[in-house]
Design an enzyme around this catalytic site. Structure first.
Site, PDB file in Angstrom:
ATOM      1  N   SER A  25       2.428   0.383   1.814  1.00 45.86           N
ATOM      2  CA  SER A  25       3.844   0.270   2.142  1.00 45.86           C
ATOM      3  C   SER A  25       4.027  -0.325   3.539  1.00 45.86           C
ATOM      4  O   SER A  25       3.561  -1.420   3.805  1.00 45.86           O
ATOM      5  CB  SER A  25       4.524   1.630   2.003  1.00 45.86           C
ATOM      6  OG  SER A  25       5.915   1.527   2.137  1.00 45.86           O
TER       7      SER A  25
ATOM      8  N   ASP B 141       9.744  -4.760   3.408  1.00 46.71           N
ATOM      9  CA  ASP B 141       8.436  -4.349   3.921  1.00 46.71           C
ATOM     10  C   ASP B 141       7.325  -5.010   3.097  1.00 46.71           C
ATOM     11  O   ASP B 141       7.610  -5.760   2.156  1.00 46.71           O
ATOM     12  CB  ASP B 141       8.336  -2.826   3.951  1.00 46.71           C
ATOM     13  CG  ASP B 141       8.284  -2.199   2.571  1.00 46.71           C
ATOM     14  OD1 ASP B 141       8.652  -2.869   1.588  1.00 46.71           O
ATOM     15  OD2 ASP B 141       7.879  -1.031   2.467  1.00 46.71           O
TER      16      ASP B 141
END
Length: 582
Positions: free
Chosen positions: A154, A307
């Site tokens: 992530s 992201d």
């Protein structure tokens, strides 16, 4: 245990990684740690087995049982394979999908995992290149797979990688499948237990056709195509921050009808080293600084960012002085919920069976919007798997409008079961066009929402505690909060406490204990005070942090009252931080 004894046990454990079942590069790295007079790296790499938790794996890359490498990834995949073969023994064919992000080694780990699944007789759909996490979730449902994984950490720093596992509904696993998979992973004790030699005939490469189907389905979420057609040339700066969003978000925005997408060329470069940022996290202002500079240069109207695995969305807008300001995750979720409910209402779609979802640490103003518009509301634990759990339980009975969390995650559609920066970027752009059509900026729209539903300000504080000692310190901090519960926060009396680890609450107003209706326990403490403050405390499940979430409210009667309310709220938050010692 004395440190000397601990170190000796760790050395014995590390020496097992010098065996023939481990590759030469790994053996060299382990031998180097064993030879180093300073045992710090050896201890951090081997003091525990990297836990396959309820969200999968996440950790620093390198050799060792407490690191992300081909063997810890391999053990996770072998354990998941073993569980899938037990759980779906009656199926003629078990199918999984594998995705990965831009991180160093992600493609290698994805291909290793494909080999292991196929070696276990499981059919694999492997993306031809990096793809967003939500698209992987979409494929599980579209191709009727039993599971899926994505190799990603992530928004963590570049040293990290990770492995997230999903079930047949496209969501990250919850009970009983998470615990059952963990049990199978824990049975894989050595590299010899992992089937690395794959069957290429069971691996199918997927790509462009799936992208087109995903984007076509995302277009069905659009609620104001006529508005977009009037403002299609609105200038939108988008950055993938070196990640997977570059593959699909510009194309998705184009498909919605937006024709003036401005790139940040340096950040379109796919790289696990994230060369232009310290952290590829859209929560960090520095991660969006180049995009904001580009917006200033081009006189753009909106900045969007995703992201590395394109599940979290960041945004920046111009304030009333024409200066660029970043929206936080609560504000983004607030705008999305307000817009979705408002447009559903205007379009006559509300029938009384619709609902939205937020997490317990996300702004309570979302609850107010849902309740005033008579839309169903659910409050769930942090982690999008809990939002997906509500969607699973309501499938076929109620209609999902949207759901989100303060950590920059939102989902606008029901055919994906994880947060989705692709759809969130598209709908945020649509909101900007919708506001413009009404003579408003996004910033002005946000202030109108505050004027209508009350002003709220939210702040998150993360206290980082790294390594073995840090984990112990975080545990001690949570224990101290439980043994010495807060009676007041910044001079305001605590009126209600929730302890989600015991599923018990206490009302100081009524002097009564009560039970919390949640699907399982979670290591979270929550406090409500007389002045309408909410404070939540929890250790991070993915990083070495203990997190404090602060939410304060100030009364406002009009947009003109907001600057004063914001000032008062900021001062109150500083007092709260001081009273908590953070």
């Amino acid at each position: 245990m004395e440190n000397k004894e601990l170190t000796e046990d760790i050395r014995k454990k590390a020496q097992t990684w010098l065996g023939r079942d481990y590759d030469e590069t790994t053996r060299r790295q382990v031998q180097s740690m064993l030879d180093n007079p300073d045992p710090a790296d050896l201890i951090e790499s081997f003091y525990r087995d990297l836990e396959f938790g309820t969200g999968g794996l996440r950790g620093i890359m390198g050799a060792g049982s407490n690191r992300i490498n081909r063997y810890t990834v391999g053990a996770a995949t072998q354990g998941l394979s073993n569980y899938l073969k037990k759980e779906f023994a009656d199926l003629e064919e078990i199918k999984v999908v594998i995705g990965h992000d831009c991180r160093n080694n992600s493609r290698e780990f994805a291909e290793i995992s494909a080999g292991i699944f196929s070696a276990n007789g499981i059919r694999v759909y492997l993306f031809d290149d990096l793809r967003p996490t939500p698209e992987m979730s979409y494929v599980i449902r579209r191709l009727k797979c039993q599971s899926g994984i994505i190799l990603t950490a992530s928004h963590n720093p570049k040293e990290y990688n990770g492995y997230k596992a999903y079930w047949d509904d496209g969501a990250q696993m919850i009970a009983p499948h998470d615990k059952n998979t963990i049990a199978e992973v824990n049975k894989v004790r050595t590299a010899a237990d992992i089937k690395f030699n794959g069957d290429g005939s069971l691996v199918e490469i997927i790509g462009g056709e799936i992208d087109r189907a995903y984007i076509n389905d995302l277009k069905t979420v659009s609620l104001s195509p006529d508005v977009i057609s009037r403002h299609h040339g609105m200038k939108i700066v988008y950055t993938p921050i070196h990640g997977t969003g570059v593959q699909i978000i510009p194309a998705a925005l184009n498909s919605f009808g937006f024709t003036n997408i401005i790139h940040v060329p340096e950040q379109d470069v796919v790289s696990g080293d994230f060369p232009t940022v310290v952290s590829p996290n859209p929560e960090e202002p520095a991660a969006l600084s180049m995009a904001v500079d580009r917006a200033v240069e081009t006189d753009a109207e909106l900045v969007l960012a995703s992201d590395p695995d394109a599940d979290r969305v960041g945004a920046a807008v111009k304030n009333s002085d024409g200066e660029w300001t970043l929206l936080n995750g609560n504000q983004t979720a607030l705008l999305l919920v307000y817009y979705l409910i408002t447009r559903w209402k205007e379009l006559g779609r509300l029938t009384g069976k619709e609902y939205i979802v937020k997490t317990i640490v996300t702004t309570e103003t979302i609850r107010a919007i849902a309740e005033r518009n008579e839309v169903g509301f659910y409050d769930v634990y942090t982690g999008f798997k809990w939002i997906a759990d509500v969607m699973r339980k309501n499938e076929g009975r109620k209609t999902y409008i949207g759901g989100g969390e303060e950590s920059y995650g939102f989902l606008c559609e029901d055919f994906v079961r994880d947060k989705d920066a692709v759809s969130a970027c598209c709908i945020l752009a649509e909101i900007a066009a919708w506001a413009k059509d009404r003579g408003l900026t996004v910033y002005q729209l946000l202030h109108r929402i505050y004027a209508e539903y009350g002003y709220s300000k939210e702040t998150g504080v993360s206290v980082v505690k790294k390594g073995k000692s840090g984990a112990e310190e975080i545990e001690a901090m949570m224990k101290n909060f439980r043994e010495n519960p807060l009676k007041e926060i910044a001079g305001s009396k605590v009126t209600m406490t929730y302890d989600f680890a015991s599923l018990k609450g206490h009302s100081f107003v009524d002097s009564e204990d009560f039970s919390l209706n949640m699907p399982t326990t979670s290591n979270v403490l929550q406090y409500y005070t007389e002045d309408d403050t909410k404070v939540s405390i929890r250790p991070s499940g993915t990083e070495p942090k203990i997190k404090f979430y602060i939410e304060v409210h100030e009364p406002v009667k009009s947009v003109e009252d907001i600057p004063e309310a914001e000032k008062a709220a900021s001062e109150k938050i500083e007092r709260i931080k001081a009273s908590l010692g953070i």
